[in-house]
Structures are given as structure tokens and as C-alpha cells.
Design a protein around this motif. Structure first.
Motif, PDB file in Angstrom:
ATOM      1  N   PRO A 148       0.813  -1.223   0.000  1.00  0.00           N
ATOM      2  CA  PRO A 148       0.000   0.000   0.000  1.00  0.00           C
ATOM      3  C   PRO A 148       0.846   1.273   0.000  1.00  0.00           C
ATOM      4  O   PRO A 148       0.483   2.257  -0.641  1.00  0.00           O
ATOM      5  CB  PRO A 148      -0.817  -0.124   1.287  1.00  0.00           C
ATOM      6  CG  PRO A 148      -0.890  -1.595   1.547  1.00  0.00           C
ATOM      7  CD  PRO A 148       0.430  -2.126   1.105  1.00  0.00           C
ATOM      8  N   PHE A 149       1.958   1.258   0.716  1.00  0.00           N
ATOM      9  CA  PHE A 149       2.842   2.428   0.730  1.00  0.00           C
ATOM     10  C   PHE A 149       3.313   2.746  -0.676  1.00  0.00           C
ATOM     11  O   PHE A 149       3.290   3.912  -1.093  1.00  0.00           O
ATOM     12  CB  PHE A 149       4.046   2.151   1.639  1.00  0.00           C
ATOM     13  CG  PHE A 149       5.119   3.206   1.566  1.00  0.00           C
ATOM     14  CD1 PHE A 149       5.038   4.344   2.362  1.00  0.00           C
ATOM     15  CD2 PHE A 149       6.197   3.079   0.700  1.00  0.00           C
ATOM     16  CE1 PHE A 149       6.024   5.333   2.283  1.00  0.00           C
ATOM     17  CE2 PHE A 149       7.185   4.056   0.618  1.00  0.00           C
ATOM     18  CZ  PHE A 149       7.095   5.189   1.411  1.00  0.00           C
ATOM     19  N   TYR A 150       3.711   1.730  -1.422  1.00  0.00           N
ATOM     20  CA  TYR A 150       4.257   1.942  -2.763  1.00  0.00           C
ATOM     21  C   TYR A 150       3.185   2.420  -3.739  1.00  0.00           C
ATOM     22  O   TYR A 150       3.403   3.354  -4.512  1.00  0.00           O
ATOM     23  CB  TYR A 150       4.901   0.652  -3.268  1.00  0.00           C
ATOM     24  CG  TYR A 150       5.636   0.810  -4.577  1.00  0.00           C
ATOM     25  CD1 TYR A 150       6.925   1.331  -4.602  1.00  0.00           C
ATOM     26  CD2 TYR A 150       5.054   0.446  -5.781  1.00  0.00           C
ATOM     27  CE1 TYR A 150       7.612   1.486  -5.793  1.00  0.00           C
ATOM     28  CE2 TYR A 150       5.732   0.587  -6.979  1.00  0.00           C
ATOM     29  CZ  TYR A 150       7.013   1.110  -6.975  1.00  0.00           C
ATOM     30  OH  TYR A 150       7.681   1.259  -8.165  1.00  0.00           O
ATOM     31  N   ARG A 151       2.031   1.790  -3.699  1.00  0.00           N
ATOM     32  CA  ARG A 151       1.013   2.136  -4.697  1.00  0.00           C
ATOM     33  C   ARG A 151       0.296   3.446  -4.385  1.00  0.00           C
ATOM     34  O   ARG A 151      -0.517   3.916  -5.191  1.00  0.00           O
ATOM     35  CB  ARG A 151       0.018   0.995  -4.882  1.00  0.00           C
ATOM     36  CG  ARG A 151      -0.853   0.689  -3.701  1.00  0.00           C
ATOM     37  CD  ARG A 151      -1.977  -0.270  -4.082  1.00  0.00           C
ATOM     38  NE  ARG A 151      -2.842  -0.519  -2.943  1.00  0.00           N
ATOM     39  CZ  ARG A 151      -2.784  -1.603  -2.168  1.00  0.00           C
ATOM     40  NH1 ARG A 151      -1.903  -2.551  -2.427  1.00  0.00           N
ATOM     41  NH2 ARG A 151      -3.609  -1.739  -1.141  1.00  0.00           N
ATOM     42  N   ASP A 152       0.584   4.061  -3.247  1.00  0.00           N
ATOM     43  CA  ASP A 152       0.046   5.393  -2.970  1.00  0.00           C
ATOM     44  C   ASP A 152       0.688   6.453  -3.864  1.00  0.00           C
ATOM     45  O   ASP A 152       0.177   7.565  -3.983  1.00  0.00           O
ATOM     46  CB  ASP A 152       0.267   5.764  -1.496  1.00  0.00           C
ATOM     47  CG  ASP A 152      -0.792   5.166  -0.591  1.00  0.00           C
ATOM     48  OD1 ASP A 152      -1.795   4.665  -1.120  1.00  0.00           O
ATOM     49  OD2 ASP A 152      -0.599   5.181   0.638  1.00  0.00           O
ATOM     50  N   TYR A 153       1.811   6.115  -4.475  1.00  0.00           N
ATOM     51  CA  TYR A 153       2.462   7.017  -5.424  1.00  0.00           C
ATOM     52  C   TYR A 153       1.967   6.691  -6.833  1.00  0.00           C
ATOM     53  O   TYR A 153       1.765   5.531  -7.174  1.00  0.00           O
ATOM     54  CB  TYR A 153       3.985   6.845  -5.386  1.00  0.00           C
ATOM     55  CG  TYR A 153       4.626   7.297  -4.107  1.00  0.00           C
ATOM     56  CD1 TYR A 153       5.181   8.563  -3.985  1.00  0.00           C
ATOM     57  CD2 TYR A 153       4.698   6.445  -3.007  1.00  0.00           C
ATOM     58  CE1 TYR A 153       5.786   8.980  -2.805  1.00  0.00           C
ATOM     59  CE2 TYR A 153       5.301   6.848  -1.824  1.00  0.00           C
ATOM     60  CZ  TYR A 153       5.839   8.120  -1.732  1.00  0.00           C
ATOM     61  OH  TYR A 153       6.435   8.520  -0.571  1.00  0.00           O
ATOM     62  N   GLY A 154       1.798   7.730  -7.654  1.00  0.00           N
ATOM     63  CA  GLY A 154       1.452   7.501  -9.047  1.00  0.00           C
ATOM     64  C   GLY A 154       0.008   7.823  -9.379  1.00  0.00           C
ATOM     65  O   GLY A 154      -0.717   8.458  -8.598  1.00  0.00           O
ATOM     66  N   MET A 155      -0.418   7.358 -10.558  1.00  0.00           N
ATOM     67  CA  MET A 155      -1.773   7.620 -11.045  1.00  0.00           C
ATOM     68  C   MET A 155      -2.219   6.457 -11.912  1.00  0.00           C
ATOM     69  O   MET A 155      -1.409   5.793 -12.564  1.00  0.00           O
ATOM     70  CB  MET A 155      -1.820   8.919 -11.861  1.00  0.00           C
ATOM     71  CG  MET A 155      -0.964   8.914 -13.120  1.00  0.00           C
ATOM     72  SD  MET A 155      -1.104  10.429 -14.108  1.00  0.00           S
ATOM     73  CE  MET A 155      -2.748  10.234 -14.811  1.00  0.00           C
ATOM     74  N   GLY A 156      -3.534   6.207 -11.904  1.00  0.00           N
ATOM     75  CA  GLY A 156      -4.089   5.154 -12.752  1.00  0.00           C
ATOM     76  C   GLY A 156      -3.426   3.819 -12.502  1.00  0.00           C
ATOM     77  O   GLY A 156      -3.302   3.356 -11.371  1.00  0.00           O
ATOM     78  N   ARG A 157      -2.935   3.219 -13.592  1.00  0.00           N
ATOM     79  CA  ARG A 157      -2.231   1.935 -13.495  1.00  0.00           C
ATOM     80  C   ARG A 157      -0.721   2.127 -13.432  1.00  0.00           C
ATOM     81  O   ARG A 157       0.027   1.154 -13.390  1.00  0.00           O
ATOM     82  CB  ARG A 157      -2.603   1.050 -14.689  1.00  0.00           C
ATOM     83  CG  ARG A 157      -4.051   0.569 -14.691  1.00  0.00           C
ATOM     84  CD  ARG A 157      -4.366  -0.269 -15.919  1.00  0.00           C
ATOM     85  NE  ARG A 157      -3.393  -1.354 -16.082  1.00  0.00           N
ATOM     86  CZ  ARG A 157      -2.746  -1.615 -17.208  1.00  0.00           C
ATOM     87  NH1 ARG A 157      -2.940  -0.846 -18.276  1.00  0.00           N
ATOM     88  NH2 ARG A 157      -1.894  -2.625 -17.293  1.00  0.00           N
ATOM     89  N   SER A 158      -0.280   3.375 -13.460  1.00  0.00           N
ATOM     90  CA  SER A 158       1.155   3.676 -13.374  1.00  0.00           C
ATOM     91  C   SER A 158       1.464   4.059 -11.926  1.00  0.00           C
ATOM     92  O   SER A 158       1.305   5.216 -11.538  1.00  0.00           O
ATOM     93  CB  SER A 158       1.520   4.813 -14.338  1.00  0.00           C
ATOM     94  OG  SER A 158       1.220   4.459 -15.667  1.00  0.00           O
ATOM     95  N   LEU A 159       1.887   3.068 -11.161  1.00  0.00           N
ATOM     96  CA  LEU A 159       2.049   3.265  -9.724  1.00  0.00           C
ATOM     97  C   LEU A 159       3.523   3.287  -9.328  1.00  0.00           C
ATOM     98  O   LEU A 159       4.384   2.763 -10.022  1.00  0.00           O
ATOM     99  CB  LEU A 159       1.319   2.154  -8.974  1.00  0.00           C
ATOM    100  CG  LEU A 159      -0.187   2.043  -9.261  1.00  0.00           C
ATOM    101  CD1 LEU A 159      -0.803   0.870  -8.524  1.00  0.00           C
ATOM    102  CD2 LEU A 159      -0.898   3.334  -8.891  1.00  0.00           C
ATOM    103  N   GLY A 160       3.785   3.911  -8.171  1.00  0.00           N
ATOM    104  CA  GLY A 160       5.153   4.056  -7.714  1.00  0.00           C
ATOM    105  C   GLY A 160       5.800   5.296  -8.306  1.00  0.00           C
ATOM    106  O   GLY A 160       5.118   6.218  -8.773  1.00  0.00           O
ATOM    107  N   THR A 161       7.113   5.311  -8.265  1.00  0.00           N
ATOM    108  CA  THR A 161       7.865   6.438  -8.828  1.00  0.00           C
ATOM    109  C   THR A 161       8.661   5.977 -10.038  1.00  0.00           C
ATOM    110  O   THR A 161       8.876   4.784 -10.233  1.00  0.00           O
ATOM    111  CB  THR A 161       8.841   7.020  -7.795  1.00  0.00           C
ATOM    112  OG1 THR A 161       9.792   6.010  -7.429  1.00  0.00           O
ATOM    113  CG2 THR A 161       8.118   7.527  -6.564  1.00  0.00           C
ATOM    114  N   MET A 162       9.118   6.953 -10.815  1.00  0.00           N
ATOM    115  CA  MET A 162       9.960   6.676 -11.981  1.00  0.00           C
ATOM    116  C   MET A 162      11.147   7.632 -11.972  1.00  0.00           C
ATOM    117  O   MET A 162      10.959   8.849 -11.829  1.00  0.00           O
ATOM    118  CB  MET A 162       9.166   6.859 -13.277  1.00  0.00           C
ATOM    119  CG  MET A 162       9.945   6.513 -14.530  1.00  0.00           C
ATOM    120  SD  MET A 162      10.167   4.724 -14.685  1.00  0.00           S
ATOM    121  CE  MET A 162      11.001   4.631 -16.269  1.00  0.00           C
TER     122      MET A 162
END
Length: 519
Positions: free
Chosen positions: A323-337
């Protein structure tokens, strides 16, 4: 004792970091000034390298970009008022370029020494491996799947599905392979991480191997990265001696070990199946799929193949939770880049942000426009075969689906900036020529189509009148469609992106009017 920090990253060294380090130590010795200089990873603020950091009660003060001639005055300032030096940057963590980032993968960048297990553990290292061992393989795979992590190499396939497939496939031998053949123009995040934080990649691969039941892993690094190769090999020895690799990896009761293999300069070996052929000692040629590598990969055995950034994302997911990781991003593009700014840009470097900021924000707020000062004409996103994005589309969010919708790809996150002096017709020709030279030759659209593409663009640019130009432009569009939909792998398939985008958005560079290009 004064504590100083200077990057040992390849780029920092290329612009004089080693010479600055030698000058600092020599001058300090002459003055009998007690200081300790540690060589760390890089912050990724490349336009400021060599960047020196100095410990203070408030935090690390930065100075840069330095050269040898700056050293005497710098030492004077450090003994009096450090902020008085003309290259003083204030607190490094407060530099806007860095402060506004969301660093998960590169949280240790510029802070830790690359080959210090003590530094790595002090900043959260191996917490993810410990958690994965406690959870067990099935729940570890579930966490990766639940996090929404997608492959960072370009295709953006859900990582957890690969993990589940390899885990559920019965075999006496399984492998984990890291694709570190970072060959795209304008990309350097893999190199930065391997040189600066190698234990993060090792931890991610150990978690993967234990979770899917693989006992052996390989890191396939391009030959152009000798410092990354040397750093990884040294880090593997340290990790092995500390028990994180070997017959009882991390105390898991399972065997897992790693080996570095060096490529021989073939761009096509960035494609996962060509890479596997190369690892087997063969010429790198793309394999037809199915079977997919997760079922029959290296030496015909189930193989988990990911790139550096994908595997390096795993320790945080396990340590902090999906849950911590997928709180970043939008739509189906989750996390950081970790986006990488290069080319004709004033502030080139690494920008790690959650998916969703716009391309314009990346280019203007971080890149600060072109280095030449001329108007920004376009940005190529996703490597040498990425689409050329015009300013009219700079408001597009950096998101896998948003880019796919406009006929582009985020790829590995490389962004190459160009000003209005660049001729996009010649860049389109370069893309076709590049494909022709780097093709493995297995499929006809890529092998023949790219060669014909160079010829068509030459005829288009040499056409005597508008009717002939229009005719050649239509042939070029048809050829792009054939490459995109008929090629066996992404090398041929993506060659159409820079060509078609240049033709669509910059018809004048081809001698076409807008109406002709749209037909």
C-alpha cells in the motif's frame, strides 16, 4: 575533524571529481587541516558535478560545480564563512531540484558510500529481504503483485504476474536475470544505481530468487559500464561474505547466488530473449514467443527477467508494504519513476517523481529549458526509438497509458531535449539507419524495412516537387505501419515512433506542408 563528501559516480569523475579530491587532500595536508573525504554515490544533480558536500549541524552544505582551481578559496571559506564562497549552494537537501523530488529508489543517492554495507544497513538496507524471508515466497509474490509494480524497462508488464508464473512453474533449476544493458540514449539511472547503490539491486534479486525458487541469478551489464561492473563484483563479494548470498541466502534456508556477465556492445541484447541467447554464449538473436522466458528462458528453464529499476524497487515494497508503494502515481502507473534529463538541457540530471507530473513540468521546472537558450523544439522520450513530442503535447502526464494514447512510450524514462536548430527529418533518417545497423536480422520488416526506410527518407528530402514529396511521405507512413505491426520485437516495432512523430508534428523539416503530412 571536517567531514566532506564527493561523488565517485562516472559522470562526476568524467568532469574532474578525482582531480578535485586529490587537490583537496593535498592542500589540506599542506595546511595541516584535519578533514575526512568520503567518496559517495551521486545525487544526480549532474549540472552541479563535481558537487562537494560538507557536514554542518544544520545539514550538508553544497559547493559546485568545482574544479581544481577552486580548491584553495574553498578551503579558506570552510575555515571561515562557508556561505561566502561564490559556488556555495546552501543546504543540499533544500536545493529546489532535489527537494521537490519523491525519492524512493534513489533515497540513498549522494548519501552513502557504494561499497559500505554499514552505510547501506544504516539507511534501511536488507529490511526488505528480512521481511520477504519472514513472509515466505507466496506472500512475497502477492506483495509485488499487489503493489502494482510494472517493468521499468519499457514494456511496463506487471512484475507480479511474471513472478507468479515463474514460481508456479515446476523445474529443478530456475534463474533470475537482470537486464542491465542500458543502451538507450539519454538514460543513466541503471548505471547510477549500480555504481552508487549496488546492494539495493543485489537485495532485490535475492528477494526475487528466494520467492520464485531460483538458485542462480545473472546481472547482464553493457561493456560500456566498466565502473558499474567493477562495483557490482566487489559488492557481490561483500554480500556473499556477509551471508546475503550463497547456500543459505540471507538466512532463508534457500540457495541463491549472483554473477555479473558483460555484454559485447550489441543494442539488440537489451531485448530480453536476445539477452538470454547472449548469456548462453550465442549470438544475440531475438526469439519468437511463445514460449515466454518465464516458462522457458535461460537454458530452457523458467527465468524471471527484469531490468535494474524493477528489481531495485522490490526491497522497498517488502520493507514498507505494497500500500505504501502504490500510494504514489496515477491510474495503473504506480510508484515512482527516475526520469533522466539529457541532451540540450540547462539542468540535466535524474528526477525521481511519482507518475503523473507532466512532461512540461519536467522540462521547465527541472530542466530549466535548453542549455543553448534557444526555444525548445521537441523532446524525445524513451530512447533513440522514442517518439518526438512537440510543445503542444507537453501537458501530457508522464504515465504509461497517457503516452501510449498519443503514439509514444515512456520506455526507460530517458528524455532528450532539443532546441529549434535540430532537423527532425535527419533524426528520422537516423532512427531508420540505427535500426538497420542494430537489427539482429531475424525478421524481414526490421531487417529490410529499416534499410528501405533510409532510402525513402532520402528520396523524400530530395523530391523536386510537392506531389513527389507527398507520394514518398505516404510510402514512409505505410513502411512505419509495417515495422510497427510486423516486427518480431520492439527494435523494429518502435523504429516507427521517432519517424512517424517527426513526420506528423514537424512536416516542414521534410519539406512538407501540414496538410500534406496529415494525408
Amino acid at each position: 575533524m571536517m567531514n566532506l563528501y564527493l561523488s565517485c559516480d562516472s559522470l562526476a569523475r568524467a568532469v574532474g571529481a578525482d582531480q578535485v579530491a586529490d587537490a583537496l587532500l593535498a592542500r589540506a595536508g599542506q595546511r595541516q587541516l584535519p578533514l575526512q573525504l568520503q567518496r559517495t554515490s551521486s545525487r544526480g544533480l549532474y549540472w552541479l558535478e563535481p558537487l562537494l558536500e560538507v557536514d554542518t549541524p544544520e545539514g550538508r552544505l553544497g559547493f559546485g560545480p568545482l574544479n581544481v582551481a577552486d580548491v584553495p578559496a574553498l578551503l579558506d571559506a570552510l575555515q571561515a564563512d562557508p556561505t561566502s564562497h561564490p559556488l556555495a549552494l546552501g543546504l543540499v537537501e533544500q536545493i529546489p531540484y532535489l527537494k521537490s523530488q519523491q525519492r524512493l529508489l534513489f533515497a540513498r543517492a549522494g548519501i552513502t558510500r557504494p561499497l559500505s554495507l554499514e552505510d547501506y544497513r544504516a539507511h534501511g538496507g536488507f529490511a526488505g529481504l528480512e521481511r520477504a524471508i519472514a513472509l515466505g515466497g507466496e506472500q512475497t509474490v502477492a506483495a509485488v503483485l499487489d503493489s502494482g509494480l510494472r517493468g521499468r524497462g519499457g514494456a511496463a508488464f506487471p512484475a507480479g504476474i511474471k513472478w507468479r508464473t515463474v514460481r508456479e512453474t515446476s523445474a529443478q533449476q530456475k534463474y533470475v536475470v537482470c537486464n542491465a544493458d542500458e543502451g538507450d540514449s539519454g538514460t543513466f539511472a541503471d548505471r547510477m544505481l549500480m555504481e552508487g547503490d549496488p546492494f539495493l539491486l543485489i537485495e532485490g534479486m535475492a528477494i526475487a530468487g528466494i520467492a520464485v525458487g531460483a538458485s542462480q541469478g545473472y546481472i547482464y551489464v553493457r561493456s560500456e559500464y566498466p565502473q558499474a561492473v567493477a562495483t557490482l563484483r566487489a559488492a557481490l563479494d561483500l554480500a556473499r561474505d556477509a551471508g546475503y548470498l550463497g547456500a543459505d541466502a540471507g538466512g532463508s534456508g534457500q540457495p541463491f547466488d549472483l554473477e555479473v556477465r558483460v555484454g559485447a556492445g550489441a543494442y539488440i541484447c537489451g531485448e530480453e530473449t536476445a539477452l538470454l541467447d547472449s548469456l548462453e554464449g550465442k549470438r544475440g538473436i531475438v526469439r519468437a514467443k511463445p514460449p515466454i522466458p518465464a516458462l522457458q528462458g535461460l537454458f530452457g528453464q523458467p527465468t524471471l527477467v527484469h531490468n535494474v529499476l524493477t528489481l531495485a524497487s522490490v526491497p522497498l515494497i517488502l520493507a514498507k508494504g505494497a500500500p505504501f508503494y502504490r500510494d504514489y502515481g496515477m491510474g495503473r502507473s504506480l510508484g515512482t519513476m527516475p526520469f533522466q534529463l539529457a541532451g540540450n538541457v540547462r539542468h540535466g540530471g535524474l528526477v525521481e517523481r511519482a507518475f503523473g507530473l507532466t512532461l512540461g513540468e519536467l522540462l521547465h521546472d527541472y530542466g530549466d529549458g535548453t542549455a543553448s537558450g534557444r526555444p525548445l523544439k521537441a523532446a524525445q522520450v524513451g530512447g533513440p526509438l522514442g517518439a518526438w513530442v512537440p510543445p503542444t503535447q507537453f501537458d501530457t502526464p508522464l504515465d504509461y497509458e497517457a503516452f501510449a494514447a498519443m503514439g509514444a512510450m515512456l520506455g526507460h524514462g530517458g528524455v532528450v531535449v532539443a532546441d529549434d536548430s535540430l532537423d527532425l527529418a535527419h533524426m528520422a533518417r537516423f532512427a531508420m539507419q540505427f535500426c538497420a545497423e542494430e537489427s539482429c536480422g531475424k525478421c524481414t520488416p526490421c531487417r529490410i524495412g529499416s534499410t528501405r526506410g533510409v532510402e525513402v527518407i532520402d528520396r523524400l528530402l530530395a523530391a523536386p516537387g510537392p506531389e513527389e514529396r507527398q507520394h514518398q511521405a505516404l510510402i514512409l507512413k505505410d513502411l512505419c505501419d509495417t515495422l510497427q505491426y510486423g516486427s518480431l520485437c520492439a527494435l523494429g516495432g518502435m523504429t516507427s515512433y521517432p519517424v512517424a512523430s517527426a513526420l506528423k508534428h514537424f512536416p516542414a523539416d521534410f519539406g512538407l506542408h501540414t496538410t500534406e503530412a496529415d494525408q
